[in-house]
Design a protein around this motif. Structure first.
Motif, PDB file in Angstrom:
ATOM      1  N   ASN A  41     -40.777  11.809  14.422  1.00 40.16           N
ATOM      2  CA  ASN A  41     -39.893  11.264  13.207  1.00 40.16           C
ATOM      3  C   ASN A  41     -40.161  10.015  12.433  1.00 40.16           C
ATOM      4  OD1 ASN A  41     -39.144  10.728  16.172  1.00 40.16           O
ATOM      5  ND2 ASN A  41     -36.760   9.919  14.592  1.00 40.16           N
ATOM      6  N   ALA A  42     -40.286   9.101  13.183  1.00 34.74           N
ATOM      7  CA  ALA A  42     -40.771   8.110  12.761  1.00 34.74           C
ATOM      8  C   ALA A  42     -41.861   7.755  11.533  1.00 34.74           C
ATOM      9  CB  ALA A  42     -40.752   7.030  14.412  1.00 34.74           C
ATOM     10  N   LEU A  43     -42.546   9.015  11.558  1.00 42.53           N
ATOM     11  CA  LEU A  43     -43.715   8.568  10.478  1.00 42.53           C
ATOM     12  C   LEU A  43     -42.493   9.284   9.163  1.00 42.53           C
ATOM     13  CD1 LEU A  43     -46.345  10.466  12.500  1.00 42.53           C
ATOM     14  CD2 LEU A  43     -45.852   7.755  11.866  1.00 42.53           C
ATOM     15  N   PRO A  44     -43.964   8.730   7.851  1.00 46.28           N
ATOM     16  CA  PRO A  44     -43.025  10.015   6.953  1.00 46.28           C
ATOM     17  C   PRO A  44     -42.993  10.958   7.321  1.00 46.28           C
ATOM     18  CG  PRO A  44     -44.125   7.450   6.442  1.00 46.28           C
ATOM     19  CD  PRO A  44     -44.627   7.827   7.952  1.00 46.28           C
ATOM     20  N   GLN A  45     -42.083  11.515   6.218  1.00 43.42           N
ATOM     21  CA  GLN A  45     -42.407  13.072   6.051  1.00 43.42           C
ATOM     22  C   GLN A  45     -41.429  13.561   7.446  1.00 43.42           C
ATOM     23  OE1 GLN A  45     -46.141  14.043   4.507  1.00 43.42           O
ATOM     24  NE2 GLN A  45     -45.161  15.305   3.134  1.00 43.42           N
ATOM     25  N   GLY A  46     -41.125  12.740   8.127  1.00 43.49           N
ATOM     26  CA  GLY A  46     -40.837  12.721  10.018  1.00 43.49           C
ATOM     27  C   GLY A  46     -40.816  13.792  10.169  1.00 43.49           C
ATOM     28  N   ALA A  47     -39.305  14.326   9.539  1.00 41.61           N
ATOM     29  CA  ALA A  47     -38.611  15.221   9.889  1.00 41.61           C
ATOM     30  C   ALA A  47     -39.471  16.885   9.320  1.00 41.61           C
ATOM     31  CB  ALA A  47     -37.312  15.693   8.920  1.00 41.61           C
ATOM     32  N   ALA A  48     -39.957  16.898   7.802  1.00 44.50           N
ATOM     33  CA  ALA A  48     -40.821  17.708   7.779  1.00 44.50           C
ATOM     34  C   ALA A  48     -42.286  18.485   8.228  1.00 44.50           C
ATOM     35  CB  ALA A  48     -41.420  17.943   6.908  1.00 44.50           C
ATOM     36  N   ARG A  49     -42.758  16.961   9.078  1.00 45.78           N
ATOM     37  CA  ARG A  49     -43.211  17.053  10.499  1.00 45.78           C
ATOM     38  C   ARG A  49     -43.399  17.248  11.309  1.00 45.78           C
ATOM     39  NH1 ARG A  49     -47.718  13.395   9.319  1.00 45.78           N
ATOM     40  NH2 ARG A  49     -47.539  12.061   7.674  1.00 45.78           N
ATOM     41  N   TYR A  50     -42.267  17.168  12.101  1.00 42.89           N
ATOM     42  CA  TYR A  50     -42.060  17.994  13.354  1.00 42.89           C
ATOM     43  C   TYR A  50     -41.321  19.897  12.605  1.00 42.89           C
ATOM     44  CZ  TYR A  50     -40.039  18.623  17.727  1.00 42.89           C
ATOM     45  OH  TYR A  50     -40.116  19.244  18.956  1.00 42.89           O
ATOM     46  N   ALA A  51     -41.001  20.007  11.877  1.00 47.71           N
ATOM     47  CA  ALA A  51     -40.385  21.444  11.764  1.00 47.71           C
ATOM     48  C   ALA A  51     -42.212  22.354  11.759  1.00 47.71           C
ATOM     49  CB  ALA A  51     -39.572  21.492  10.626  1.00 47.71           C
ATOM     50  N   TYR A  52     -42.183  21.228  11.132  1.00 50.39           N
ATOM     51  CA  TYR A  52     -44.036  22.198  11.115  1.00 50.39           C
ATOM     52  C   TYR A  52     -44.411  22.253  12.187  1.00 50.39           C
ATOM     53  CZ  TYR A  52     -49.384  23.372   9.771  1.00 50.39           C
ATOM     54  OH  TYR A  52     -50.390  23.905  10.215  1.00 50.39           O
ATOM     55  N   ALA A  53     -44.759  21.238  12.835  1.00 48.03           N
ATOM     56  CA  ALA A  53     -45.253  21.580  14.613  1.00 48.03           C
ATOM     57  C   ALA A  53     -45.010  22.012  15.033  1.00 48.03           C
ATOM     58  CB  ALA A  53     -45.287  19.870  14.641  1.00 48.03           C
ATOM     59  N   VAL A  54     -43.583  22.921  14.733  1.00 47.81           N
ATOM     60  CA  VAL A  54     -42.833  23.679  16.007  1.00 47.81           C
ATOM     61  C   VAL A  54     -43.240  24.734  15.047  1.00 47.81           C
ATOM     62  CG1 VAL A  54     -40.175  24.601  16.564  1.00 47.81           C
ATOM     63  CG2 VAL A  54     -40.487  22.228  16.494  1.00 47.81           C
ATOM     64  N   GLN A  55     -43.497  24.927  14.356  1.00 48.56           N
ATOM     65  CA  GLN A  55     -43.330  26.402  13.802  1.00 48.56           C
ATOM     66  C   GLN A  55     -45.008  27.054  14.327  1.00 48.56           C
ATOM     67  OE1 GLN A  55     -45.925  27.441  10.480  1.00 48.56           O
ATOM     68  NE2 GLN A  55     -45.930  28.861  10.997  1.00 48.56           N
ATOM     69  N   VAL A  56     -45.893  25.377  14.406  1.00 47.18           N
ATOM     70  CA  VAL A  56     -47.427  25.995  14.861  1.00 47.18           C
ATOM     71  C   VAL A  56     -47.420  26.659  16.748  1.00 47.18           C
ATOM     72  CG1 VAL A  56     -49.063  24.577  15.519  1.00 47.18           C
ATOM     73  CG2 VAL A  56     -48.344  24.149  12.587  1.00 47.18           C
ATOM     74  N   GLY A  57     -46.286  25.542  17.080  1.00 49.52           N
ATOM     75  CA  GLY A  57     -46.388  25.944  18.518  1.00 49.52           C
ATOM     76  C   GLY A  57     -45.546  26.392  18.975  1.00 49.52           C
ATOM     77  N   THR A  58     -44.687  27.427  18.234  1.00 52.38           N
ATOM     78  CA  THR A  58     -43.841  28.918  18.302  1.00 52.38           C
ATOM     79  C   THR A  58     -44.250  29.774  17.929  1.00 52.38           C
ATOM     80  OG1 THR A  58     -41.823  28.495  17.228  1.00 52.38           O
ATOM     81  CG2 THR A  58     -41.910  27.227  19.368  1.00 52.38           C
ATOM     82  N   THR A  59     -45.090  29.923  16.777  1.00 50.18           N
ATOM     83  CA  THR A  59     -45.426  31.270  16.078  1.00 50.18           C
ATOM     84  C   THR A  59     -43.417  31.738  14.941  1.00 50.18           C
ATOM     85  OG1 THR A  59     -45.815  32.159  17.965  1.00 50.18           O
ATOM     86  CG2 THR A  59     -47.441  31.365  16.255  1.00 50.18           C
ATOM     87  N   THR A  60     -42.829  30.619  15.500  1.00 54.49           N
ATOM     88  CA  THR A  60     -41.279  31.705  14.971  1.00 54.49           C
ATOM     89  C   THR A  60     -40.737  30.377  14.019  1.00 54.49           C
ATOM     90  OG1 THR A  60     -39.621  30.298  16.734  1.00 54.49           O
ATOM     91  CG2 THR A  60     -40.704  31.991  17.297  1.00 54.49           C
ATOM     92  N   ALA A  61     -39.425  31.202  13.674  1.00 56.43           N
ATOM     93  CA  ALA A  61     -38.606  30.103  12.676  1.00 56.43           C
ATOM     94  C   ALA A  61     -37.646  29.938  12.815  1.00 56.43           C
ATOM     95  CB  ALA A  61     -38.171  31.363  11.838  1.00 56.43           C
ATOM     96  N   ARG A  62     -37.490  29.821  14.531  1.00 58.28           N
ATOM     97  CA  ARG A  62     -36.523  28.674  15.258  1.00 58.28           C
ATOM     98  C   ARG A  62     -36.077  27.762  15.019  1.00 58.28           C
ATOM     99  NH1 ARG A  62     -35.273  29.335  21.332  1.00 58.28           N
ATOM    100  NH2 ARG A  62     -33.414  29.875  20.396  1.00 58.28           N
ATOM    101  N   THR A  63     -35.519  27.131  14.568  1.00 53.49           N
ATOM    102  CA  THR A  63     -35.115  25.525  14.367  1.00 53.49           C
ATOM    103  C   THR A  63     -35.082  24.491  15.676  1.00 53.49           C
ATOM    104  OG1 THR A  63     -32.795  25.114  14.650  1.00 53.49           O
ATOM    105  CG2 THR A  63     -33.500  25.845  12.477  1.00 53.49           C
ATOM    106  N   PRO A  64     -35.803  22.991  14.957  1.00 53.01           N
ATOM    107  CA  PRO A  64     -35.306  21.976  16.465  1.00 53.01           C
ATOM    108  C   PRO A  64     -34.316  22.394  17.233  1.00 53.01           C
ATOM    109  CG  PRO A  64     -37.322  21.416  14.297  1.00 53.01           C
ATOM    110  CD  PRO A  64     -36.285  22.575  14.194  1.00 53.01           C
ATOM    111  N   ALA A  65     -32.972  22.188  16.847  1.00 50.93           N
ATOM    112  CA  ALA A  65     -31.981  22.275  17.014  1.00 50.93           C
ATOM    113  C   ALA A  65     -31.488  23.348  17.731  1.00 50.93           C
ATOM    114  CB  ALA A  65     -30.803  22.238  15.851  1.00 50.93           C
ATOM    115  N   GLN A  66     -32.252  24.613  17.690  1.00 50.07           N
ATOM    116  CA  GLN A  66     -31.701  26.398  18.517  1.00 50.07           C
ATOM    117  C   GLN A  66     -32.713  25.865  19.764  1.00 50.07           C
ATOM    118  OE1 GLN A  66     -33.315  29.001  15.150  1.00 50.07           O
ATOM    119  NE2 GLN A  66     -31.686  29.836  14.435  1.00 50.07           N
TER     120      GLN A  66
END
Length: 597
Positions: free
Chosen positions: A269-294
């Protein structure tokens, strides 16, 4: 080091199970010819672009290739490749396909969309880390203990060619790190420190004592004196010039230039596009549409649930104190550290294997043909490694390998690493070895499915298999069962720590302490785990996400089908179709249950 006994599993099951397994393994109708051609060409081109991946699969056509994947030309080629096949797939009429082809279509559609989405981020500016990248995998390949074959003179010449390509990769990787310095896309200092230690361990070796010299020290008996006389000096020169000198160059760059510019923050999250980077990483890791908060909330709920179960299970061990006292007891009591040598640790896993082999036919009507063995993780990477499984060659020429980090056998804990029975179920039988081997042995699948992988599906399966321990005759020791709960707790903690690290809720130090407060883990172990999550964001979410989905599907079908539900048939179906995104898997399994009903 002695290898684990090699075993071929063949189960004799009642006719109904054999018929169900046969039906599950067969494709649902012949594939359409144009689509089959598209699948075949896609897989072939993928292996040409990723020749190391091809080698792991046993496709030896490109064993002399080591493309410089750090260049802009390579990235542009890759983007064009994915775009071409994405457009080609969109021209296919999915509704006209057989069910099996529709499943393949959906998996490839998902894969292409995911690969193209990655180009939104400049992850190439962080070419490798302490957990993942070519400098970590190269010694495994070059040692002769990995996927790279060293059986013929041509095999030896192939590896020489790959070593000669490593300097160009090294220079480009350094240039990409420097791009990251200028763009604010850099790794955390804590990771760079570990990377430097890893690189030094490789670079400091003499050419004739390094891992890379092992193939020369172990020439096949069929080699002539002339072959050996030609290859030996070539290997000595290439190892010194093209490998060890490059590791020194990388070490010097990271230590002198990069480390002072690395970041003190923990999450992306400290990098440029941090939130989007992590949202993509979550999607890759879980293969779901679940959000980091969920996912974070699921993690907190799972931690609370498992902790309550651990409180109950602890009483069965006879320990009288609280959970934190039990954790300390397991970490400090010598009876949980009974080993003196590395071989004793490996032999303990052999004993677990023997017990599992007797009971596994009660839950599975089929097993893989592939062999497997347990090895200690190489010393140069053991300090930062977790236990892992590397799939074998589909033709049986290389077994599946279960790697166990053993830094010091006298400190290897039978319950806290995680528990040995749990670890075996996850990495070996019926976990990764079953799933990976049966997938690539299934020639009814197109090759991109036979050799593809999704962490949520594979690691979810591994964690799900841990829950089968009691049914397989394990966990009779209450401390081993506590170890099983501890392993499940570990994966639940990952939901909290991974999200916490990469959304700013937790620092590295807070995440380490959170793990130590809630499971049996040493500070060294917790540190290695947290730094793993920092290195590959989102991947650690795959375990619990996948396990929860598989458990949900099993319980759903058990309720829906009643007496028609057969647990072995459920397991066989999961293994017959191979790994895929969880959303695609759920749709397929729902259709499977509907046919039975």
């Amino acid at each position: 080091m002695k290898h684990l006994l090699l075993v071929v599993l063949s189960f004799v099951a009642p006719a109904v199970h054999a018929q169900a397994a046969k039906k599950a393994a067969a494709p649902a109708g012949a594939p359409s010819v144009p689509l089959a051609t598209l699948f075949e060409r896609y897989h072939d081109r993928t292996n040409r672009l990723f020749p190391l991946r091809a080698t792991v699969q046993g496709d030896n056509r490109f064993n002399d290739k080591l493309p410089n994947d750090q260049t802009r030309v390579y990235r542009d080629t890759l983007r064009a490749f994915y775009t071409h096949y994405s457009n080609a797939l969109r021209r296919v009429n999915r509704a006209a396909l057989t069910p099996n082809d529709q499943l393949s279509y959906d998996i490839l559609r998902y894969e292409l969309d995911q690969e193209l989405a990655a180009f939104r981020f400049n992850n190439w500016m962080m070419p490798f880390n302490q957990f993942y990248g070519l400098p970590t995998s190269l010694p495994q390949l070059g040692s002769g203990k990995g996927a790279q074959p060293f059986n013929t003179v041509k095999d030896y010449d192939n590896w020489l060619a790959r070593m000669r390509s490593f300097p160009a990769w090294t220079d480009s990787a350094i240039a990409n790190f420097q791009h990251g310095e200028r763009s604010g896309i850099v790794l955390p200092k804590a990771l760079v420190t570990k990377m430097i230690a890893q690189l030094k361990a490789v670079a400091s070796a003499d050419p004739t004592t390094s891992l890379f010299f092992a193939p020369v020290a172990n020439f096949p008996k069929t080699f002539t004196p002339a072959d050996k006389a030609r290859l030996t000096p070539l290997y000595q020169s290439a190892i010194r010039r093209d490998v060890l000198n490059q590791y020194r160059k990388l070490t010097d760059f990271l230590e002198v230039e990069y480390l002072p510019k690395a970041r003190t923050t923990s999450g992306i999250n400290a990098l440029p596009q941090g939130a989007a980077r992590y949202a993509y990483a979550v999607q890759v890791g879980t293969t779901t549409a679940r959000t980091p908060a969920q996912i974070y909330e699921t993690g907190l709920a799972e931690v609370a649930r498992i902790r309550a179960e651990m409180d109950t299970a602890k009483n069965r061990t006879g320990f009288k104190g609280d959970l934190k006292g039990y954790f300390n007891y397991v970490n400090t009591d010598p009876k949980f550290r009974p080993f003196k040598t590395e071989a004793e640790v490996i032999n303990a896993f052999r004993a677990i294997q023997g017990r599992v082999e007797v009971t596994i036919p009660t839950l599975f009507s089929r097993g893989p043909k592939a062999l497997f063995e347990v090895r200690a993780t190489e010393a140069y990477r053991a300090a930062s490694a977790s236990a892992q499984y590397n799939r074998g060659a589909p033709d049986g020429s290389r077994p599946g390998i279960f790697y166990v980090p053993i830094l010091d056998a006298t400190k290897y804990n039978t319950v806290a690493n995680p528990a040995m029975e749990t670890l075996f179920l996850h990495e070996a039988l019926p976990g990764h070895h079953f799933q990976a081997s049966m997938q690539q042995e299934n020639t009814a699948l197109p090759k991109f499915r036979r050799f593809g992988g999704y962490s949520a599906c594979s690691e979810g399966w591994g964690l799900y298999c841990e829950s089968l321990g009691k049914s397989l005759g394990l966990y009779t020791d209450p401390n081993q069962y506590m170890g099983h709960l501890g392993a499940e707790m570990h994966r639940a903690l990952r939901l909290v720590t991974d999200v916490g690290l990469h959304t700013g809720k937790l620092t590295r130090e807070q995440a380490i302490q959170y793990m130590m407060d809630n499971e049996v883990i040493s500070e060294q172990g917790a540190t290695a785990e947290v730094e793993r999550y920092m290195a590959i964001p989102g991947q650690a979410l795959s375990y619990k996400t996948g396990q929860l989905k598989l458990t949900e599907l099993r319980d759903r079908y058990r309720q829906q089908l009643g007496a028609k539900f057969d647990l072995r048939a459920f397991h066989d179906e999961l293994l017959s179709v191979g790994q895929m995104p969880l959303a695609v898997l759920e749709t397929h399994m729902d259709a499977w249950a509907a046919r039975i009903k």
